[in-house]
Structure formats: C-alpha cells, structure tokens
Design a protein around this motif. Structure first.
Motif, PDB file in Angstrom:
ATOM      1  N   LEU A  27       0.833  -1.200   0.000  1.00 10.19           N
ATOM      2  CA  LEU A  27       0.000   0.000   0.000  1.00 10.19           C
ATOM      3  C   LEU A  27       0.875   1.261   0.000  1.00 10.19           C
ATOM      4  CD1 LEU A  27      -2.851   1.163   0.020  1.00 10.19           C
ATOM      5  CD2 LEU A  27      -2.819   0.987   2.526  1.00 10.19           C
ATOM      6  N   ALA A  28       1.939   1.255   0.778  1.00 10.19           N
ATOM      7  CA  ALA A  28       2.851   2.409   0.818  1.00 10.19           C
ATOM      8  C   ALA A  28       3.462   2.656  -0.563  1.00 10.19           C
ATOM      9  CB  ALA A  28       3.949   2.183   1.861  1.00 10.19           C
ATOM     10  N   ALA A  29       3.872   1.586  -1.229  1.00  9.88           N
ATOM     11  CA  ALA A  29       4.443   1.730  -2.575  1.00  9.88           C
ATOM     12  C   ALA A  29       3.389   2.283  -3.536  1.00  9.88           C
ATOM     13  CB  ALA A  29       4.971   0.386  -3.068  1.00  9.88           C
ATOM     14  N   HIS A  30       2.165   1.783  -3.435  1.00 16.25           N
ATOM     15  CA  HIS A  30       1.073   2.230  -4.320  1.00 16.25           C
ATOM     16  C   HIS A  30       0.745   3.702  -4.097  1.00 16.25           C
ATOM     17  CE1 HIS A  30      -2.596   1.946  -6.697  1.00 16.25           C
ATOM     18  NE2 HIS A  30      -3.305   2.386  -5.664  1.00 16.25           N
ATOM     19  N   CYS A  53       3.933   6.745  -0.220  1.00 17.44           N
ATOM     20  CA  CYS A  53       4.183   7.291   1.111  1.00 17.44           C
ATOM     21  C   CYS A  53       5.018   6.286   1.906  1.00 17.44           C
ATOM     22  CB  CYS A  53       2.864   7.597   1.835  1.00 17.44           C
ATOM     23  SG  CYS A  53       1.877   6.156   2.259  1.00 17.44           S
ATOM     24  N   GLY A  54       5.431   6.688   3.083  1.00 16.86           N
ATOM     25  CA  GLY A  54       6.228   5.804   3.913  1.00 16.86           C
ATOM     26  C   GLY A  54       5.361   4.791   4.661  1.00 16.86           C
ATOM     27  N   VAL A  55       5.933   3.641   4.924  1.00 18.12           N
ATOM     28  CA  VAL A  55       5.235   2.606   5.690  1.00 18.12           C
ATOM     29  C   VAL A  55       4.908   3.130   7.088  1.00 18.12           C
ATOM     30  CG1 VAL A  55       5.431   0.277   6.683  1.00 18.12           C
ATOM     31  CG2 VAL A  55       6.296   0.716   4.398  1.00 18.12           C
ATOM     32  N   ALA A  56       5.778   3.995   7.631  1.00 20.37           N
ATOM     33  CA  ALA A  56       5.556   4.537   8.979  1.00 20.37           C
ATOM     34  C   ALA A  56       4.243   5.321   9.060  1.00 20.37           C
ATOM     35  CB  ALA A  56       6.728   5.424   9.392  1.00 20.37           C
ATOM     36  N   LEU A  74       1.511   4.725   7.353  1.00 19.69           N
ATOM     37  CA  LEU A  74       0.430   3.741   7.378  1.00 19.69           C
ATOM     38  C   LEU A  74       0.408   2.994   8.709  1.00 19.69           C
ATOM     39  CD1 LEU A  74       0.741   2.321   3.765  1.00 19.69           C
ATOM     40  CD2 LEU A  74      -0.815   4.087   4.613  1.00 19.69           C
ATOM     41  N   TYR A  75       1.588   2.727   9.233  1.00 17.83           N
ATOM     42  CA  TYR A  75       1.693   2.057  10.532  1.00 17.83           C
ATOM     43  C   TYR A  75       1.034   2.908  11.620  1.00 17.83           C
ATOM     44  CZ  TYR A  75       3.731  -0.186  14.627  1.00 17.83           C
ATOM     45  OH  TYR A  75       3.898  -0.814  15.834  1.00 17.83           O
ATOM     46  N   SER A  76       1.253   4.218  11.575  1.00 17.01           N
ATOM     47  CA  SER A  76       0.657   5.087  12.594  1.00 17.01           C
ATOM     48  C   SER A  76      -0.874   5.081  12.477  1.00 17.01           C
ATOM     49  CB  SER A  76       1.214   6.506  12.510  1.00 17.01           C
ATOM     50  OG  SER A  76       0.791   7.143  11.327  1.00 17.01           O
ATOM     51  N   MET A  77      -1.388   5.003  11.270  1.00 15.73           N
ATOM     52  CA  MET A  77      -2.841   4.913  11.091  1.00 15.73           C
ATOM     53  C   MET A  77      -3.351   3.570  11.622  1.00 15.73           C
ATOM     54  SD  MET A  77      -3.609   6.423   7.295  1.00 15.73           S
ATOM     55  CE  MET A  77      -5.364   6.110   7.398  1.00 15.73           C
ATOM     56  N   ALA A  78      -2.648   2.512  11.282  1.00 17.16           N
ATOM     57  CA  ALA A  78      -3.085   1.167  11.674  1.00 17.16           C
ATOM     58  C   ALA A  78      -3.070   0.985  13.191  1.00 17.16           C
ATOM     59  CB  ALA A  78      -2.209   0.112  11.001  1.00 17.16           C
ATOM     60  N   THR A  79      -2.157   1.644  13.869  1.00 18.80           N
ATOM     61  CA  THR A  79      -2.106   1.516  15.323  1.00 18.80           C
ATOM     62  C   THR A  79      -3.068   2.481  16.011  1.00 18.80           C
ATOM     63  OG1 THR A  79      -0.204   3.016  15.432  1.00 18.80           O
ATOM     64  CG2 THR A  79       0.264   0.644  15.391  1.00 18.80           C
ATOM     65  N   PHE A  80      -3.506   3.515  15.306  1.00 16.48           N
ATOM     66  CA  PHE A  80      -4.448   4.477  15.885  1.00 16.48           C
ATOM     67  C   PHE A  80      -5.859   3.896  15.942  1.00 16.48           C
ATOM     68  CE2 PHE A  80      -7.602   7.857  15.364  1.00 16.48           C
ATOM     69  CZ  PHE A  80      -7.320   8.634  16.479  1.00 16.48           C
TER      70      PHE A  80
END
Length: 168
Positions: free
Chosen positions: A43-46, A49-52, A54-60
């Motif tokens: 998803l980050a590649a698509h 953006c950075g994986v970080a 997306l990670y912050s969204m996923a943990t929120f």
C-alpha cells in the motif's frame, strides 16, 4: 493465509491517493483478520508514502490489527451496563474455556478474545459479539455452549469441505 495476489488486488482497487489508505487497510483487515506487514508495504508503494505513516494509522484505529487474529473474534462488551452485569465474569469464563486472556489468540488460531468499550446493546447486557452475531443477557454458564457452537460449526464446515473434495 495471506496471498500477495489478494493484497495486490485490494491495493490496486483504490486510486493512488492517500485518502484511500484507511479503506484499503480495512479491506485487508476484513480479508485476513489483520493488516499484514506486506500489505502495508504494498500500500505504501502504491500510494507513494512511507510505511511509517500507514503504521501510525493502523495503530491508531482499534478496528485494525497488525497481528493475526483468530478465525472467530469474540468481543466482550465492557461498557457500564455490561460491566455491572458481569462482563468480567464472561472474560474469566472464556479464559477457562479457551486458555487465553482478552487481547490474545488461541494457539490453533481458532479464537481471539477482545474487551471492547461498548457494543451499543445496553438493554441486553451483558453482551458478547462473535463474528458479527450478538449473544445477549449472558451468564457465565452460557460461555462453554457459545464456544462449542463455533467449534461445531468449524467441524461441520471441515466435513463438508472434505466431502466436496472427495467427490472430485
């Protein structure tokens, strides 16, 4: 099981705009019962953006998980009405039945247990939600029957799959 093909299908179904990140992660959560690391990377590649990010969204968002969940997700309501009417006892019963605490998944991957703030069914307290099905006005002695119901359902599905496989 996580399939790269399925991840790519989910990711490619959205325009390459960051505003679709949450929707894509929700689709992954639905498909795999968690958001896999390779899903975040794709998803980050698509999105460029950075994986970080997306990670912050996923943990929120509590609706998203970065670790695999069981085939059956048991959500115990611990809102005020449910708490007063014994939701903690239901958690204890599930621990006795499954051998796991809330926030954990059984070793066989069949069940995950979560305590949630509210399921919006206060008049039916205490309430447990399993795979979208509400079980209400529960007592401690109801817990083994609920677990057995889902185990029996899995066994039936396995028998049916074996029969269909044997007919080919």
């Amino acid at each position: 099981m996580v399939s790269e093909e399925q991840i790519n299908r989910i990711v490619q179904s959205y325009p390459a705009e960051r505003r679709f990140a949450l929707a894509a992660m929700q689709d992954m959560q639905h498909a795999f019962n968690y958001v896999p690391e390779q899903g975040l990377q794709a998803l980050a590649a698509h999105l460029g953006c950075g994986v970080a990010q997306l990670y912050s969204m996923a943990t929120f968002y509590k609706a998203l998980s970065l670790k695999p969940k069981g085939r059956h997700i048991i959500k115990i309501c611990n809102g005020t009405a449910c708490h007063i009417r014994g939701s903690v006892n239901l958690a204890t019963g599930l621990k006795r039945e499954l051998g796991i605490d809330p926030g954990e998944t059984t070793e066989d991957g069949d069940f995950s247990v979560e305590m949630v703030n509210c399921l919006g069914s206060c008049a039916l307290a205490p309430v447990v939600l399993v795979d979208g099905t509400y079980h209400n006005k529960l007592k401690l002695e109801d817990v083994p029957g609920i677990v057995e119901h889902y185990r029996a359902q899995d066994a039936q599905e396995a028998r049916e799959a074996a029969e269909q496989g044997g007919e080919r």
